[in-house]
Design a protein around this motif. Structure first.
Motif, PDB file in Angstrom:
ATOM      1  N   VAL A  73       0.854  -1.187   0.000  1.00  0.00           N
ATOM      2  CA  VAL A  73       0.000   0.000   0.000  1.00  0.00           C
ATOM      3  C   VAL A  73       0.888   1.235   0.000  1.00  0.00           C
ATOM      4  CG1 VAL A  73      -1.718   1.305   1.302  1.00  0.00           C
ATOM      5  CG2 VAL A  73      -1.873  -1.190   1.195  1.00  0.00           C
ATOM      6  N   ASN A  74       0.725   2.092  -0.984  1.00  0.00           N
ATOM      7  CA  ASN A  74       1.554   3.282  -1.069  1.00  0.00           C
ATOM      8  C   ASN A  74       1.016   4.370  -0.150  1.00  0.00           C
ATOM      9  OD1 ASN A  74       1.944   6.180  -2.633  1.00  0.00           O
ATOM     10  ND2 ASN A  74       3.770   4.908  -2.570  1.00  0.00           N
ATOM     11  N   ALA A  75       1.857   4.789   0.802  1.00  0.00           N
ATOM     12  CA  ALA A  75       1.511   5.848   1.743  1.00  0.00           C
ATOM     13  C   ALA A  75       2.425   7.056   1.543  1.00  0.00           C
ATOM     14  CB  ALA A  75       1.587   5.339   3.174  1.00  0.00           C
ATOM     15  N   ILE A  76       2.693   7.374   0.314  1.00  0.00           N
ATOM     16  CA  ILE A  76       3.405   8.563  -0.158  1.00  0.00           C
ATOM     17  C   ILE A  76       4.908   8.504   0.147  1.00  0.00           C
ATOM     18  CG2 ILE A  76       3.502  11.084  -0.181  1.00  0.00           C
ATOM     19  CD1 ILE A  76       0.537  11.093   0.605  1.00  0.00           C
ATOM     20  N   HIS A  77       5.294   8.603   1.431  1.00  0.00           N
ATOM     21  CA  HIS A  77       6.713   8.579   1.774  1.00  0.00           C
ATOM     22  C   HIS A  77       7.246   7.173   2.012  1.00  0.00           C
ATOM     23  CE1 HIS A  77       6.929  13.049   3.199  1.00  0.00           C
ATOM     24  NE2 HIS A  77       6.906  12.920   1.900  1.00  0.00           N
ATOM     25  N   ARG A  78       6.349   6.201   2.034  1.00  0.00           N
ATOM     26  CA  ARG A  78       6.765   4.810   2.209  1.00  0.00           C
ATOM     27  C   ARG A  78       5.685   3.918   1.617  1.00  0.00           C
ATOM     28  NH1 ARG A  78       6.321   7.082   6.988  1.00  0.00           N
ATOM     29  NH2 ARG A  78       8.411   6.629   7.761  1.00  0.00           N
ATOM     30  N   ASN A  79       6.066   2.719   1.260  1.00  0.00           N
ATOM     31  CA  ASN A  79       5.096   1.698   0.892  1.00  0.00           C
ATOM     32  C   ASN A  79       4.946   0.752   2.073  1.00  0.00           C
ATOM     33  OD1 ASN A  79       4.254   1.979  -2.031  1.00  0.00           O
ATOM     34  ND2 ASN A  79       6.472   2.028  -2.286  1.00  0.00           N
ATOM     35  N   TRP A  80       3.728   0.604   2.579  1.00  0.00           N
ATOM     36  CA  TRP A  80       3.483  -0.363   3.638  1.00  0.00           C
ATOM     37  C   TRP A  80       3.487  -1.765   3.037  1.00  0.00           C
ATOM     38  CZ3 TRP A  80      -1.352   2.844   5.273  1.00  0.00           C
ATOM     39  CH2 TRP A  80      -0.937   3.955   6.023  1.00  0.00           C
ATOM     40  N   VAL A  81       4.220  -2.670   3.640  1.00  0.00           N
ATOM     41  CA  VAL A  81       4.288  -4.052   3.180  1.00  0.00           C
ATOM     42  C   VAL A  81       3.546  -4.922   4.193  1.00  0.00           C
ATOM     43  CG1 VAL A  81       5.773  -5.968   2.512  1.00  0.00           C
ATOM     44  CG2 VAL A  81       6.515  -3.611   2.071  1.00  0.00           C
ATOM     45  N   PHE A  82       2.323  -5.284   3.869  1.00  0.00           N
ATOM     46  CA  PHE A  82       1.524  -6.150   4.732  1.00  0.00           C
ATOM     47  C   PHE A  82       1.719  -7.603   4.292  1.00  0.00           C
ATOM     48  CE2 PHE A  82      -1.405  -2.264   4.734  1.00  0.00           C
ATOM     49  CZ  PHE A  82      -0.793  -1.731   5.862  1.00  0.00           C
ATOM     50  N   VAL A  83       1.961  -8.463   5.256  1.00  0.00           N
ATOM     51  CA  VAL A  83       2.227  -9.877   4.998  1.00  0.00           C
ATOM     52  C   VAL A  83       1.023 -10.688   5.458  1.00  0.00           C
ATOM     53  CG1 VAL A  83       3.770 -11.812   5.424  1.00  0.00           C
ATOM     54  CG2 VAL A  83       4.681  -9.476   5.383  1.00  0.00           C
ATOM     55  N   ALA A  96       2.017   6.993  14.277  1.00  0.00           N
ATOM     56  CA  ALA A  96       1.929   7.989  13.209  1.00  0.00           C
ATOM     57  C   ALA A  96       0.633   7.758  12.434  1.00  0.00           C
ATOM     58  CB  ALA A  96       3.142   7.908  12.295  1.00  0.00           C
ATOM     59  N   VAL A  97      -0.480   7.672  13.164  1.00  0.00           N
ATOM     60  CA  VAL A  97      -1.745   7.302  12.530  1.00  0.00           C
ATOM     61  C   VAL A  97      -2.313   8.410  11.653  1.00  0.00           C
ATOM     62  CG1 VAL A  97      -2.292   5.690  14.395  1.00  0.00           C
ATOM     63  CG2 VAL A  97      -3.143   8.043  14.522  1.00  0.00           C
ATOM     64  N   GLY A  98      -1.684   9.587  11.667  1.00  0.00           N
ATOM     65  CA  GLY A  98      -2.169  10.671  10.818  1.00  0.00           C
ATOM     66  C   GLY A  98      -1.394  10.836   9.534  1.00  0.00           C
ATOM     67  N   LEU A  99      -0.511   9.885   9.217  1.00  0.00           N
ATOM     68  CA  LEU A  99       0.317   9.997   8.017  1.00  0.00           C
ATOM     69  C   LEU A  99      -0.500  10.304   6.765  1.00  0.00           C
ATOM     70  CD1 LEU A  99       2.884   7.075   8.418  1.00  0.00           C
ATOM     71  CD2 LEU A  99       3.466   9.449   7.975  1.00  0.00           C
ATOM     72  N   VAL A 100      -1.560   9.551   6.578  1.00  0.00           N
ATOM     73  CA  VAL A 100      -2.461   9.743   5.435  1.00  0.00           C
ATOM     74  C   VAL A 100      -3.887   9.756   5.965  1.00  0.00           C
ATOM     75  CG1 VAL A 100      -0.952   8.765   3.658  1.00  0.00           C
ATOM     76  CG2 VAL A 100      -2.401   7.254   5.018  1.00  0.00           C
ATOM     77  N   GLN A 110       6.621   4.229  -6.706  1.00  0.00           N
ATOM     78  CA  GLN A 110       7.853   4.752  -6.128  1.00  0.00           C
ATOM     79  C   GLN A 110       7.526   5.805  -5.070  1.00  0.00           C
ATOM     80  OE1 GLN A 110      11.203   3.966  -6.502  1.00  0.00           O
ATOM     81  NE2 GLN A 110      11.283   5.327  -4.731  1.00  0.00           N
ATOM     82  N   GLU A 111       8.124   5.636  -3.892  1.00  0.00           N
ATOM     83  CA  GLU A 111       7.854   6.562  -2.812  1.00  0.00           C
ATOM     84  C   GLU A 111       8.485   7.933  -3.087  1.00  0.00           C
ATOM     85  OE1 GLU A 111       9.270   2.618  -0.845  1.00  0.00           O
ATOM     86  OE2 GLU A 111       9.714   3.811  -2.661  1.00  0.00           O
ATOM     87  N   GLU A 112       7.902   8.963  -2.481  1.00  0.00           N
ATOM     88  CA  GLU A 112       8.576  10.245  -2.388  1.00  0.00           C
ATOM     89  C   GLU A 112       9.579  10.124  -1.242  1.00  0.00           C
ATOM     90  OE1 GLU A 112       5.753  13.368  -1.890  1.00  0.00           O
ATOM     91  OE2 GLU A 112       4.521  12.736  -3.586  1.00  0.00           O
ATOM     92  N   ILE A 113      10.826  10.483  -1.488  1.00  0.00           N
ATOM     93  CA  ILE A 113      11.889  10.237  -0.515  1.00  0.00           C
ATOM     94  C   ILE A 113      12.343  11.565   0.091  1.00  0.00           C
ATOM     95  CG2 ILE A 113      14.174   9.226  -0.145  1.00  0.00           C
ATOM     96  CD1 ILE A 113      13.678   7.443  -2.552  1.00  0.00           C
ATOM     97  N   PRO A 114      11.866  11.888   1.287  1.00  0.00           N
ATOM     98  CA  PRO A 114      12.235  13.172   1.889  1.00  0.00           C
ATOM     99  C   PRO A 114      13.715  13.289   2.192  1.00  0.00           C
ATOM    100  CG  PRO A 114      11.046  11.795   3.456  1.00  0.00           C
ATOM    101  CD  PRO A 114      10.933  11.127   2.125  1.00  0.00           C
TER     102      PRO A 114
END
Length: 391
Positions: free
Chosen positions: A11-21, A326-330, A373-377
């Motif tokens: 799942v793309n969360a802008i600055h990172r992709n969450w990898v759920f297993v 960080a539940v407010g990320l998106v 591709q994530e945005e990389i701060p």
């Protein structure tokens, strides 16, 4: 019962992709979730999970320690960030399966509840991407901190220092001191403040200069004042400053944390259960810290499954202190879940009682945010002379 497959939902969360297993079993409807998110290493982690799958498919998911040994010892190479995250995500899912199969929350399997709620801290504006404020404007920064606290938190972690090399310019140190004091005056003494240096200082003297500037506001801790891995240097720094230090998000093995404990390098350790071997690794690290009189403040700026994992761990860990979230990320953080246990009440998470981790990913909704591709701060971390800084 046997494991039949291991799948990932990214799942793309802008600055990172969450990898759920997702670990599937041969029992209809019985599966487990874990999270193996590793910033900007999504493809590598996903590949590592595929490499690990043959070691556990066909095995009994209830034999968690046995399966961890299969994933770590058969691999020959010591675990690093990528493989450690892959193992962690699978391991977490096994606990979810076991809790569901037995009809109890994971914290019950870890020895039972030792507290009635889980104190949490957040980041500026709950880490909402695009809503951060620079440290240059002290008034605007303080406004954002006050806004964050008013969302229901009694603790907040802030970035208070600039990109830093081997020296700490006097003007920057003095600005940091003014900023820290202004934040303390704005929120008062009832709110705990932490600050994350991200290992930016490249010398002990630079780190000490900024720590000394912040120490008068009595922060709960200063995180990663220098780069991780040099434990003797961290211990040296700890003896030179009047402020609690913390580290651990970029350490992975019990041996690394044992060195931190043996040298009393920090007051708090911050294992990340998505990288350090899940519950199995986290429990070993917590025991090491407890023996050294150190508190555990788990690292977690990631997705909802990682939050659910941390919650279960914290409920049953005696020397737990406070949990990062960080539940407010998106804005759709909670929306991708059909079952969601992270209930904030008076600055703390409530203790869940649902079986397993108490979380389910709504895969149809998650599919609305596919990998990209994530945005990389970190790409902004450049010194004035063009040299690459530590982000």
């Amino acid at each position: 019962m046997k494991i039949t497959s291991i799948e990932t939902t990214i799942v793309n969360a802008i600055h990172r992709n969450w990898v759920f297993v997702k670990v599937q079993t041969d029992q209809p409807g019985l599966h487990g979730w874990g999270e193996a998110t590793l910033e900007w290493k999504t493809r590598a982690v996903n590949g590592a999970i595929e490499d690990l799958a043959p070691l556990v498919i066909g095995e009994d998911p209830m034999r968690i320690e046995h399966l961890v040994a299969r994933m770590t010892r058969f691999g020959f190479w010591p675990l690093g960030a990528v493989s450690g995250s892959a193992v962690s995500g699978i391991e977490q899912a096994l606990w979810d399966i076991k809790g569901k199969a037995l009809g109890v929350p994971v914290w019950e399997l870890l020895g039972g509840r030792v507290r009635d709620n889980i104190r949490v801290y957040t980041h500026l504006r709950r880490a909402k991407i695009g809503a951060q404020v620079g440290i240059e404007d002290i008034s605007a920064f303080c406004d954002a901190v006050q806004e964050t606290v008013e969302m229901g938190y009694s603790a907040v972690k802030l970035g208070l220092i600039p990109y830093t090399g081997h020296d700490a310019p006097l003007s920057a140190v003095r600005h940091t001191a003014k900023l820290a004091q202004a934040v303390r005056e704005r929120v008062g003494d009832e709110v705990d403040i932490m600050t994350d240096f991200h290992g930016r200082p490249e010398s002990l003297d630079a780190a000490k200069a900024y720590i000394d500037a912040i120490a008068p506001i009595r922060p709960m801790f200063i995180e990663e004042p220098i780069q991780p891995g040099n434990t003797p240097a961290m211990a040296d720094l700890a003896r030179r400053v009047d402020c609690p230090l913390a580290t651990g998000e970029r350490l992975f093995s019990p041996r690394e944390f044992a060195e931190v404990a043996e040298t009393r390098a920090v007051a708090f350790v911050q294992p990340d259960l998505a990288h350090c071997g899940g519950f199995s690794g986290g429990r070993r690290i917590a025991a090491i810290a407890e023996a050294a009189g150190m508190g555990v403040c788990p690292h977690n700026p990631m997705g909802p499954v990682a939050g659910a994992v941390a919650l279960q761990f914290d409920v049953a860990t005696p020397n737990f202190v406070i949990q990062e979230e960080a539940v407010g990320l998106v804005p759709w953080f909670e929306d991708i879940c059909s079952s969601y246990p992270l209930e904030l009440v008076s600055g703390a998470w409530a203790v869940p009682d649902a079986p397993g981790l108490g979380i389910e990913i709504d895969e149809k909704t998650a599919a609305k945010y596919p990998f990209k591709q994530e945005e990389i701060p970190a790409l902004e971390a450049i010194h004035g002379d063009g040299r690459i800084a530590h982000w």
